[in-house]
Enzyme design. Structure first.
Site, PDB file in Angstrom:
ATOM      1  N   ASN A   6       0.854  -1.190   0.000  1.00 12.55           N
ATOM      2  CA  ASN A   6       0.000   0.000   0.000  1.00 12.55           C
ATOM      3  C   ASN A   6       0.891   1.242   0.000  1.00 12.55           C
ATOM      4  O   ASN A   6       1.638   1.479   0.950  1.00 12.55           O
ATOM      5  CB  ASN A   6      -0.901  -0.028   1.241  1.00 12.55           C
ATOM      6  N   LEU A   7       0.814   2.045  -1.061  1.00 14.34           N
ATOM      7  CA  LEU A   7       1.658   3.239  -1.160  1.00 14.34           C
ATOM      8  C   LEU A   7       1.091   4.429  -0.396  1.00 14.34           C
ATOM      9  O   LEU A   7       1.752   5.466  -0.294  1.00 14.34           O
ATOM     10  CB  LEU A   7       1.867   3.616  -2.631  1.00 14.34           C
ATOM     11  N   LYS A   8      -0.142   4.291   0.113  1.00 17.97           N
ATOM     12  CA  LYS A   8      -0.796   5.366   0.860  1.00 17.97           C
ATOM     13  C   LYS A   8      -0.646   6.687   0.102  1.00 17.97           C
ATOM     14  O   LYS A   8      -0.874   6.736  -1.099  1.00 17.97           O
ATOM     15  CB  LYS A   8      -0.235   5.442   2.283  1.00 17.97           C
ATOM     16  N   HIS A  85      -9.638   0.463   5.543  1.00 15.50           N
ATOM     17  CA  HIS A  85      -8.312   0.593   6.152  1.00 15.50           C
ATOM     18  C   HIS A  85      -8.428   1.488   7.382  1.00 15.50           C
ATOM     19  O   HIS A  85      -9.304   2.349   7.456  1.00 15.50           O
ATOM     20  CB  HIS A  85      -7.335   1.187   5.141  1.00 15.50           C
ATOM     21  N   GLU A 133      -5.131  -5.653  11.354  1.00 14.15           N
ATOM     22  CA  GLU A 133      -4.074  -4.656  11.468  1.00 14.15           C
ATOM     23  C   GLU A 133      -4.274  -3.818  12.726  1.00 14.15           C
ATOM     24  O   GLU A 133      -5.021  -2.835  12.703  1.00 14.15           O
ATOM     25  CB  GLU A 133      -4.069  -3.720  10.258  1.00 14.15           C
ATOM     26  N   ILE A 138       0.732  -0.011  13.092  1.00 14.00           N
ATOM     27  CA  ILE A 138       0.855   0.434  11.707  1.00 14.00           C
ATOM     28  C   ILE A 138       1.936   1.502  11.600  1.00 14.00           C
ATOM     29  O   ILE A 138       1.963   2.458  12.359  1.00 14.00           O
ATOM     30  CB  ILE A 138      -0.492   0.972  11.184  1.00 14.00           C
ATOM     31  N   GLY A 173       3.487  -3.155  10.488  1.00  7.06           N
ATOM     32  CA  GLY A 173       4.878  -3.382  10.834  1.00  7.06           C
ATOM     33  C   GLY A 173       5.600  -4.428  10.024  1.00  7.06           C
ATOM     34  O   GLY A 173       6.783  -4.700  10.254  1.00  7.06           O
ATOM     35  N   ALA A 194       3.333  -1.252   3.926  1.00  4.02           N
ATOM     36  CA  ALA A 194       3.355   0.056   3.275  1.00  4.02           C
ATOM     37  C   ALA A 194       4.732   0.687   3.376  1.00  4.02           C
ATOM     38  O   ALA A 194       5.535   0.616   2.451  1.00  4.02           O
ATOM     39  CB  ALA A 194       2.292   0.964   3.885  1.00  4.02           C
ATOM     40  N   SER A 195       5.047   1.303   4.529  1.00  4.71           N
ATOM     41  CA  SER A 195       6.261   2.091   4.650  1.00  4.71           C
ATOM     42  C   SER A 195       7.530   1.288   4.426  1.00  4.71           C
ATOM     43  O   SER A 195       8.525   1.822   3.930  1.00  4.71           O
ATOM     44  CB  SER A 195       6.314   2.766   6.027  1.00  4.71           C
TER      45      SER A 195
END
Length: 214
Positions: A6-8, A85, A133, A138, A173, A194-195
């Site tokens: 997920n690139l958010k 989400h 999640e 997160i 995470g 994501a991150s």
């Protein structure tokens, strides 16, 4: 294992990440998808990577300014969509409406949930998958499968008790191949992250590590 990145709204280059994900998926045989912002869906899909929307709205065509129409998402190359989400929470009726909208457009669905009880409620709506999640993990450095393995096992049990056909993923995470392996050992059939990829200096190297144990 299904890996969804997920690139958010991170300030990364979605095409660079999508290209890296495509190349790693092709080389490894793993299923990897990228979920960009709606404005980037078509460009990301054009790379050939499996592409997912971050959200679809619970409505059809009509007077719905600002909505993300499921049909438009599909027309721009998405194969599926996240729903609910933790950064895009919906009421239960709207989650149901978004799942139905996605089905109407032939999109796969992953409904996100905070805990096993919510996973059970989400599974009752018959999405393709649910993802547990915990919000407090997160964006952190510790994966849910390490910090709280019981929540993953309980989420799998909760979904299975309601609808055994609904897959269970975990997120929060996740950033390494060990995290992916641990998630699978706990009964999850996919991970959301994501991150760990979107903020990486070398997304391809991170993705290669993620699939290393598959």
């Amino acid at each position: 294992m299904f890996i969804l990145v997920n690139l958010k709204a991170y300030p990364c280059d979605p095409i660079d990440v999508a290209t890296a994900a495509r190349d790693v998926a092709e080389a490894s045989g793993a299923r990897i998808a990228v979920s960009p912002q709606a404005a980037d869906l078509a460009r990301v899909a054009d790379t050939g990577v499996e592409t997912w929307a971050q959200h679809v709205s619970p409505n059809a065509h009509g007077s719905h300014t600002g909505s993300t129409l499921a049909e438009a998402v599909a027309d721009n190359g998405a194969a599926g969509t996240l729903i609910n989400h933790s950064e895009k929470r919906l009421k239960l009726a709207d989650i149901d409406g978004s799942v139905r909208a996605a089905e109407r457009a032939d999109l796969e669905t992953i409904v996100c949930a905070n805990n096993p009880a919510q996973v059970g409620a989400a599974a009752a709506l018959s999405p393709d998958a649910v993802a547990v999640e915990p919000p407090e993990l997160i964006g952190g450095d510790i994966s849910v499968s390490t910090a709280d393995p019981g929540i993953v096992e309980d989420a799998v049990a909760a979904a299975d008790a309601v609808d055994p056909d609904v897959d269970v993923f975990c997120g929060a995470g996740v950033s390494t191949g060990d995290d992916v392996t641990a998630a699978g050992d706990l009964g999850a059939s996919g991970v959301l992250l994501a991150s760990g990829v979107a903020k990486a200096d070398d997304p391809e190297a991170v993705l290669e590590d993620l699939v290393s144990g598959l």
